[in-house]
Design an enzyme around this catalytic site. Structure first.
Site, PDB file in Angstrom:
ATOM      1  N   PHE A  85       0.826  -1.197   0.000  1.00 32.90           N
ATOM      2  CA  PHE A  85       0.000   0.000   0.000  1.00 32.90           C
ATOM      3  C   PHE A  85       0.867   1.256   0.000  1.00 32.90           C
ATOM      4  O   PHE A  85       1.871   1.315   0.730  1.00 32.90           O
ATOM      5  CB  PHE A  85      -0.869   0.073   1.264  1.00 32.90           C
ATOM      6  CG  PHE A  85      -1.805  -1.065   1.485  1.00 32.90           C
ATOM      7  CD1 PHE A  85      -3.112  -1.027   1.009  1.00 32.90           C
ATOM      8  CD2 PHE A  85      -1.398  -2.186   2.205  1.00 32.90           C
ATOM      9  CE1 PHE A  85      -3.988  -2.072   1.251  1.00 32.90           C
ATOM     10  CE2 PHE A  85      -2.266  -3.232   2.456  1.00 32.90           C
ATOM     11  CZ  PHE A  85      -3.568  -3.178   1.974  1.00 32.90           C
ATOM     12  N   ASP A  86       0.436   2.243  -0.746  1.00 27.83           N
ATOM     13  CA  ASP A  86       0.928   3.594  -0.530  1.00 27.83           C
ATOM     14  C   ASP A  86       0.307   4.110   0.769  1.00 27.83           C
ATOM     15  O   ASP A  86      -0.677   3.538   1.281  1.00 27.83           O
ATOM     16  CB  ASP A  86       0.537   4.468  -1.727  1.00 27.83           C
ATOM     17  CG  ASP A  86       1.004   5.902  -1.573  1.00 27.83           C
ATOM     18  OD1 ASP A  86       2.071   6.128  -0.978  1.00 27.83           O
ATOM     19  OD2 ASP A  86       0.287   6.807  -2.044  1.00 27.83           O
TER      20      ASP A  86
END
Length: 299
Positions: free
Chosen positions: A161-162
């Site tokens: 995930f960012d």
């Protein structure tokens, strides 16, 4: 008592995200839906090739054991119901236990996400993804041209995930977009002890965390935070996860470096980011999806 999906991680996915229907989609985009339907029916007994999100779905379904349904995958597709026959047959061919689906013949299917209580929606249609995000459902536009997942980790679901506008809100990203990097770093350093508000993908991270905590689960979950943040702005991100009581297995603070090669080494089954540049960088190496949320995607 009726059927229920309570307690399960629910993933809704379009047929093009799960299978490679790019050749058929070119016929669909001509506007001749009858020709498209005819082509799909002609190929009814030909399993569609795996698509970009295939590995993720196959591994998540492998969490289900006798008497313990932990994950539910539902097809949400703009296909017509007749074309949906091939989707289900292809799923059966690959041993994917997918039983539920909605086929809407060109209409947007995102409205069925709420009654499903979906934790994730994957689609190749940007308008459907934006509508899902606006309704509070974690959603990403799958890039059909993205690389497929590595087969190196058959017993582990790996998801990256960012941070800002994905796991966290875009509060800090707004400062960066408006005032630049120095102001962003100062803003985050001053607020290091203040948890960031939740972003659109926090519910998915929570659901994955529940799977991680299941000692009887047949697979493991490994998560990574892959962010353009660097010190000192890293601290607020870490403290936010601590406040949520949700850990990630790896955290990469890249200070603006291209993410693609780092993701190639992590080998996720999927990566989520709100910045199109980062998604394109990642897609050369791993399955990737664009989260059309936050100030970077306004307008």
């Amino acid at each position: 008592m009726g059927a229920s999906l309570d307690g399960r991680l629910v993933v809704a996915i379009s047929s093009r995200a799960l299978f490679d229907f790019e050749e058929e989609n070119r016929v669909f985009e001509t506007g001749d839906d009858r020709a498209y339907m005819r082509l799909q029916l002609e190929r009814l007994d030909v399993p569609a090739p795996p698509g970009v999100a295939f590995s993720l779905v196959r591994k998540l379904l492998a969490f289900n054991t006798e008497g313990r349904p932990r994950v539910e995958v539902v097809i949400l597709s703009r296909n017509d119901p007749a074309s949906g026959l091939r989707v289900f047959r292809s799923a059966r061919h690959y041993g994917l236990a997918i039983e539920r689906g909605a086929f809407t013949r060109g209409a947007s299917p995102w409205r069925y996400l709420k009654p499903l209580r979906a934790h994730l929606f994957l689609s190749t249609d940007e308008s459907d993804v934006r509508s899902a995000l606006a309704a509070g459902v974690p959603a990403a536009r799958v890039l059909p041209e993205a690389a497929h997942a590595s087969a190196a980790h058959p017993d582990e679901v790996r998801i990256a995930f960012d941070g800002d506008a994905v796991l966290f809100s875009d509060e800090a990203e707004q400062v960066f977009q408006r005032d630049g990097l120095v102001a962003f770093q100062a803003h985050e350093a001053q607020r290091a002890a203040t948890p960031l508000p939740a972003g659109p993908f926090k519910p998915l991270l929570e659901a994955l965390h529940r799977l991680q905590q299941d000692p009887d689960a047949p697979l493991r979950v490994r998560t990574a935070l892959v962010t353009a943040r660097s010190a000192p702005a890293h601290e607020r991100a870490v403290r936010t996860l601590i406040d949520w009581q949700i850990g990630v297995d790896e955290a990469l603070f890249l200070g603006g470096l291209p993410k693609g090669e780092f993701l190639r080494e992590f080998e996720p089954d999927f990566f989520f980011d709100d910045q199109t540049g980062h998604v394109q960088s990642a897609a050369a190496h791993v399955p990737a999806g664009h989260v059309a949320a936050g100030v970077a995607n306004a307008g």
